[in-house]
Design a protein around this motif. Structure first.
Motif, mmCIF file in Angstrom:
data_model
loop_
_atom_site.group_PDB
_atom_site.id
_atom_site.type_symbol
_atom_site.label_atom_id
_atom_site.label_comp_id
_atom_site.label_asym_id
_atom_site.label_seq_id
_atom_site.Cartn_x
_atom_site.Cartn_y
_atom_site.Cartn_z
ATOM 1 N N ALA A 4 -34.415 -5.217 -13.386
ATOM 2 C CA ALA A 4 -34.352 -3.895 -14.009
ATOM 3 C C ALA A 4 -35.701 -3.192 -13.985
ATOM 4 N N ALA A 26 -36.813 0.130 -15.847
ATOM 5 C CA ALA A 26 -37.204 0.189 -17.254
ATOM 6 C C ALA A 26 -38.715 0.129 -17.434
ATOM 7 N N ARG A 67 -29.750 -1.344 -19.196
ATOM 8 C CA ARG A 67 -30.211 -2.734 -19.328
ATOM 9 C C ARG A 67 -29.200 -3.574 -20.089
#
Length: 251
Positions: A192, A195, A230
């Motif tokens: 991810a 982020a 997420r």
């Protein structure tokens, strides 16, 4: 002479098969599968479903264990090159032992074989090792997850007079959004990486399991959607044991 086909089979929807791919599957004698440890059974079933629908009667499926990549190695490029060399060893044996003279074999590749896949490079390696008359090969393009992502979000990858860049989660995590590029497609992101970048003025068009019944789509300002993505991503990965996602970051 043996003939090899590298057939792109789309991102996950059986209807992603192009007419060219369907015709190529129907003209193939043996399908070569490099089985991955713990491969997602949904994807295995999908591949067999495609063959049941489109392959000729009497076709063969030969599956052998794929070479394992050392994901703990410190030098990423060197580790990938070592993995590809060992994959070439496997493929060379497959072609010699499982594909008869004048037979046609095929590798079924998810998405588009030209985008982040090693089969073309591996076949080039094998071709350089053996007699040039040992086999020929062709590549059948497929519908990539990048194309499906843009279609699902009803957007385009480029805007007037602006470039688009395709990169990996690893590169995004290392350097953030590149200077001078306002539209960046990110693939192969295990952690991810979106982020971790500055979300100011950035939108995201996110997709996971594109083309399947479990498809996840989220779109909006990165600052407002990053945590939701997420959470969705973590839940899906825990439930299914794997995740394949792609996203477009847009300034």
């Amino acid at each position: 002479m043996r003939h090899i086909r590298v057939i792109g089979i789309g991102a996950g929807d059986p209807d992603h098969l192009t007419l060219q791919a369907v015709k190529a599957i129907a003209r193939t004698d043996v399908f070569l599968v490099l089985g991955k440890t713990g491969e997602r059974q949904e994807l295995v079933r999908l591949r067999h479903r495609m063959l049941e629908e489109h392959a000729r009667p009497g076709h063969r499926v030969v599956e052998v264990p794929d070479a394992e990549r050392d994901r703990t190695a410190r030098g990423y490029p060197a580790a990938v090159e070592d993995w590809r060399r060992r994959r070439a060893d496997v493929v060379e044996r497959l072609l010699a032992e499982q594909v008869g003279p004048e037979e046609t074999a095929a590798f079924l590749v998810w998405g588009d074989p030209s985008l982040y896949d090693s089969v073309i490079a591996v076949l080039d390696d094998v071709h350089a090792r053996v007699d040039a008359t040992a086999f020929t090969y062709e590549v059948i393009p497929g519908i990539s997850s990048v194309s499906v992502l843009a279609a699902r979000h009803r957007t385009t990858l480029t805007r007037v007079g602006r470039p688009v860049q395709i990169t990996t989660g690893r590169r995004l995590a290392e350097g953030g959004l590149p200077d001078g590029v306002d539209d960046v497609v990110v693939m192969l992101d295990g952690d991810a990486a979106f982020a971790g970048i500055d979300p100011e003025g950035v939108e995201i068009h996110y997709g996971a399991y594109l083309g399947t019944d479990d498809e996840i789509l989220v779109s909006g300002p990165l600052a407002e959607t990053a945590e939701r993505i997420r959470a969705l991503r973590a839940e899906a990965r825990a439930r299914k044991g794997w995740i394949m996602d792609t996203y477009l970051l847009r300034r």
